[in-house]
Design an enzyme around this catalytic site. Structure first.
Site, short mmCIF file in Angstrom:
data_model
loop_
_atom_site.label_atom_id
_atom_site.label_comp_id
_atom_site.label_asym_id
_atom_site.label_seq_id
_atom_site.Cartn_x
_atom_site.Cartn_y
_atom_site.Cartn_z
N ASN A 209 0.85 -1.19 0.00
CA ASN A 209 0.00 0.00 0.00
C ASN A 209 0.88 1.23 0.00
O ASN A 209 2.11 1.13 0.10
CB ASN A 209 -0.95 -0.01 1.21
CG ASN A 209 -0.18 -0.06 2.51
OD1 ASN A 209 0.53 0.87 2.87
ND2 ASN A 209 -0.29 -1.17 3.23
N LYS A 288 8.74 -17.03 -10.73
CA LYS A 288 8.01 -15.91 -11.31
C LYS A 288 6.85 -16.42 -12.17
O LYS A 288 7.05 -17.30 -13.01
CB LYS A 288 8.97 -15.07 -12.14
CG LYS A 288 8.35 -13.80 -12.62
CD LYS A 288 9.30 -12.96 -13.42
CE LYS A 288 8.51 -11.85 -14.08
NZ LYS A 288 9.11 -11.36 -15.29
N ASP A 306 -3.82 -9.77 13.28
CA ASP A 306 -3.99 -8.36 13.68
C ASP A 306 -3.01 -8.10 14.82
O ASP A 306 -3.23 -8.50 15.97
CB ASP A 306 -5.43 -8.11 14.12
CG ASP A 306 -5.68 -6.62 14.34
OD1 ASP A 306 -4.78 -5.93 14.88
OD2 ASP A 306 -6.76 -6.14 13.95
#
Ligand code: CTP
Length: 398
Positions: A209, A288, A306
């Site tokens: 992200n 790959k 978490d």
């Protein structure tokens, strides 16, 4: 709190690193400090008073017997209105003098007669640094409560390599800023996660992200400035480690979780700033993945642990702080997240505004109240957050 209006006496002693002090003097001035310079004889062999005079716009002092000081008390007068004496570079010889309390020139006399704080930025050859005499003097100076900015290890002007390089001017500036912060977390151990995590698809591809890590790094820096001993567990980011912070690099969420598990014991505070990937690829390919005709790859996910919730649920859990990066309904989502994760404090921000930027705008959510910290540079918000956490811990004790 910034350095605006702080009164610094910059003491320069004889070492080749003195040439970098011109940059430091300028940086202190730019940060809003009032900079008065005192130089030793040896320092003037490396840089001239004229250079420092031009950069600070003030008279540079070099002589204990300077007749311009009316009552001839320059050793007292020149430091009485100061907040901090910063000796940079501090040579091995000058450190030895300070350790013994000698006062045979203007700067050493100012140091001995001071009422304000003292910070030194040592600079010397590696052998001089390693010498038992120097090490003994350093111990003495630490015991005397003198603050240190560096040194660093690396290439030296003499051609040798090792400990003893003067810290770069911008890092000395950061140490000076840190010195002025209130020590609200003195003696505390703080664990911080920061940055994004990366989940492998195959050996060359990842899912990640766009967290820059800036907020987490600012939090780690602010906690260190507040006197805590800080461990920063960081996903892949392009940021320098804050001065004085111990950094552990990880890539995936599971690696981050393992490092947190290894470091959490004995922590007083855990601050989860990392943007941990919620899911990972079930079976990353070990080779790959190649393009085969028109077939599109299909990725199957499984859930990551978490980390914050795990830390918060531990017996004797540290004081836990979570971050909520939301794209809408900030307050409602942050409140729900606080309850779900079982933490006393959630810091919420709007992702559209915060990601990658140097500024942020955050609000703190506790069980029964919230506090808007407003907008500002991440380091300033991080300092406010640290002060708030220290306040909550204090309150809980009562
Ligand atoms: N966090 C964590 N481990 C995870 C996910 C999140 O430690 N696997 C921590 C983050 O560091 C942050 C807080 O939990 O302090 C909130 O993370 P966030 O991803 O915003 O919350 P989620 O619970 O994942 O909820 P959602 O993604 O639905 O917003």
């Amino acid at each position: 709190m910034t350095l605006k209006g702080k009164r610094i006496l910059l003491g320069i002693t004889g070492g080749i690193a003195a040439y970098k002090v011109a940059v430091l003097a300028r940086a202190l001035g730019k940060a809003g400090c009032d900079v008065r310079v005192a130089m030793t004889e040896a320092a003037m062999r490396f840089v001239t008073p004229v250079t420092l005079q031009a950069l600070t716009g003030q008279t540079v002092w070099t002589d204990l017997w300077d007749p311009r000081i009316a009552d001839n008390m320059s050793h007292i007068e020149l430091s009485r209105d100061r907040d901090l004496i910063l000796v940079a570079p501090a040579s091995a010889d000058f450190l030895a003098k300070m350790a013994l309390g000698l006062a045979d020139d203007l700067l050493s006399t100012l140091v001995l007669a001071r009422r304000c704080g003292l910070m030194v930025a040592p600079a010397m050859n590696v052998e001089m640094w390693d010498n038992p005499a120097t090490q003994r003097n350093l111990r003495t100076l630490r015991e005397d409560g003198i603050a240190f900015a560096g040194p660093a290890a690396g290439d030296q002007a003499c051609g040798e390599t090792g400990m003893g390089r003067m810290l770069e001017p911008e890092l000395i500036l950061a140490e000076v800023e840190a010195w002025f912060q209130p020590k609200v977390l003195a003696g505390k151990r703080v664990l911080v996660t920061a940055g994004p995590t990366e989940e492998a698809i195959d050996p060359v591809r990842v899912i990640t992200n766009s967290s820059s890590g800036k907020m987490g790094y600012a939090v780690a820096r602010a906690a260190h400035e507040a006197g805590a001993s800080v461990t920063l567990i960081s996903g892949p980011v392009a940021l320098a480690t804050p001065q004085g912070v111990a950094r552990v690099n990880v890539r995936s969420a599971r690696q981050m979780f393992n490092e947190v598990k290894a470091a959490v014991e004995g922590s007083d505070i855990f601050i989860g700033v990392a943007a941990v990937a919620d899911w990972r690829i079930q079976k990353p390919a070990d080779k790959k993945i190649k393009k085969i005709n028109d077939r599109l790859p299909v990725l199957k996910f499984e859930e990551n642990p978490d980390i914050l919730a795990w830390v918060a649920a531990r017996k004797n859990a540290p004081f836990c702080v979570g971050f909520a990066a939301e794209s809408e309904k900030v307050a409602a989502n942050a409140r729900a997240k606080r309850a779900k994760k079982g933490v006393p404090l959630i810091v919420a921000n709007l992702v559209q505004e915060a990601l990658g930027a140097d500024d942020n705008a955050i609000t703190l959510f506790e069980a029964r109240s919230s506090k808007v910290l407003g907008r500002g540079p991440k380091i300033e918000l991080a300092r406010k957050l640290v002060a708030h956490v220290a306040g909550m811990i204090e309150k809980a004790k009562r």
